[in-house]
Scaffold this motif. Structure first.
Motif, mmCIF file in Angstrom:
data_model
loop_
_atom_site.group_PDB
_atom_site.id
_atom_site.type_symbol
_atom_site.label_atom_id
_atom_site.label_comp_id
_atom_site.label_asym_id
_atom_site.label_seq_id
_atom_site.Cartn_x
_atom_site.Cartn_y
_atom_site.Cartn_z
ATOM 1 N N ASP A 10 0.857 -1.176 0.115
ATOM 2 C CA ASP A 10 0.076 -0.080 -0.094
ATOM 3 C C ASP A 10 0.840 1.168 0.177
ATOM 4 O O ASP A 10 0.491 2.211 -0.445
ATOM 5 C CB ASP A 10 -0.702 -0.028 1.345
ATOM 6 N N ARG A 13 2.446 1.639 -3.448
ATOM 7 C CA ARG A 13 1.670 2.236 -4.700
ATOM 8 C C ARG A 13 1.339 3.765 -4.707
ATOM 9 O O ARG A 13 1.170 4.339 -3.767
ATOM 10 C CB ARG A 13 0.321 1.370 -4.286
ATOM 11 N N PRO A 14 1.420 4.169 -5.696
ATOM 12 C CA PRO A 14 1.159 5.858 -5.806
ATOM 13 C C PRO A 14 -0.186 6.220 -5.479
ATOM 14 O O PRO A 14 -1.127 5.240 -5.627
ATOM 15 C CB PRO A 14 1.636 5.990 -7.279
ATOM 16 N N ALA A 15 -0.288 7.358 -4.794
ATOM 17 C CA ALA A 15 -1.789 7.407 -4.411
ATOM 18 C C ALA A 15 -2.637 7.843 -5.595
ATOM 19 O O ALA A 15 -2.206 8.820 -6.386
ATOM 20 C CB ALA A 15 -1.776 8.665 -3.448
ATOM 21 N N TYR A 16 -3.737 7.458 -5.645
ATOM 22 C CA TYR A 16 -4.542 7.530 -6.865
ATOM 23 C C TYR A 16 -5.239 8.825 -6.801
ATOM 24 O O TYR A 16 -5.239 9.674 -8.053
ATOM 25 C CB TYR A 16 -5.599 6.510 -6.789
ATOM 26 N N PHE A 17 -5.561 9.489 -5.727
ATOM 27 C CA PHE A 17 -6.304 10.771 -5.826
ATOM 28 C C PHE A 17 -5.585 11.774 -6.221
ATOM 29 O O PHE A 17 -5.997 12.522 -6.722
ATOM 30 C CB PHE A 17 -6.732 10.932 -4.379
ATOM 31 N N GLN A 19 -3.415 11.661 -8.755
ATOM 32 C CA GLN A 19 -3.576 11.440 -10.037
ATOM 33 C C GLN A 19 -5.052 11.846 -10.587
ATOM 34 O O GLN A 19 -5.117 12.858 -11.574
ATOM 35 C CB GLN A 19 -3.410 9.978 -10.475
ATOM 36 N N LEU A 20 -6.122 11.430 -9.980
ATOM 37 C CA LEU A 20 -7.188 12.019 -10.263
ATOM 38 C C LEU A 20 -7.485 13.389 -10.219
ATOM 39 O O LEU A 20 -8.085 14.206 -10.979
ATOM 40 C CB LEU A 20 -8.349 11.226 -9.221
ATOM 41 N N GLU A 23 -6.324 15.083 -12.949
ATOM 42 C CA GLU A 23 -6.807 15.054 -14.249
ATOM 43 C C GLU A 23 -8.343 15.856 -14.272
ATOM 44 O O GLU A 23 -8.882 16.192 -15.251
ATOM 45 C CB GLU A 23 -7.259 13.521 -14.582
#
Length: 161
Positions: A10, A13-17, A19-20, A23
């Motif tokens: 965990d 893993r890059p933080a998805y938020f 990136q979101l 975008e």
């Protein structure tokens, strides 16, 4: 052992938020707004004066007596919520509502001396609150954010009326 491996995975893993948010500016702005609103509500609870109450007192102090409708429209607070805010402020002696001499169907809302004192007390804590809330931004970035949000909030932009 499985729990340790999962925690390591965990963290790796890059933080998805992030990136979101990069975008989808709309998502980022909504989340930032929610975070600031929660901080403002918590601060208001500590101060004993709700955010809406503070805004009403501030506007009345700045522009003078006006109708609940004008307060609601200018501060972008739902009319039914505005009634409750004014009820609470009136019970506390911070405002008074009187028939509007120019339009007997409406009430003129006026800040009282008690309201001015309460507003001054609340205003005194705002700089420290803002400093804490926006501490990750430089003064220049805060100025840029303020200017950008000002553009977005002008009538006719982003659904604002």
């Amino acid at each position: 052992m499985a729990t340790t491996n999962r925690a390591a995975t965990d963290r790796a893993r890059p933080a998805y938020f992030a990136q979101l948010a990069a975008e989808r500016l709309d998502i980022a702005l909504c989340r930032a707004s929610s975070a600031v609103a929660r901080a403002a509500d918590a601060h208001a609870t500590e101060e004993g004066l709700g955010v809406g109450q503070h805004l009403v007192l501030q506007m009345l102090d700045a522009v003078g007596p006006c109708s609940q409708q004008a307060l609601s429209e200018e501060l972008r607070i739902d009319r039914s919520v505005m009634v409750s805010i004014c009820d609470d402020l009136e019970q506390s002696g911070h405002i008074r509502r009187e028939r509007n001499p120019r339009d007997r169907r409406s009430y003129a809302v006026t800040i009282t001396d008690s309201g001015r004192r309460r507003l001054a007390e609340a205003q005194a804590s705002i700089p420290a609150f803002l400093e804490d809330t926006f501490r990750v931004l430089t003064p220049d970035e805060r100025g840029q954010l303020s200017a950008i949000l000002g553009k977005l909030l002008q009538p006719g932009n982003s659904g604002e009326q």
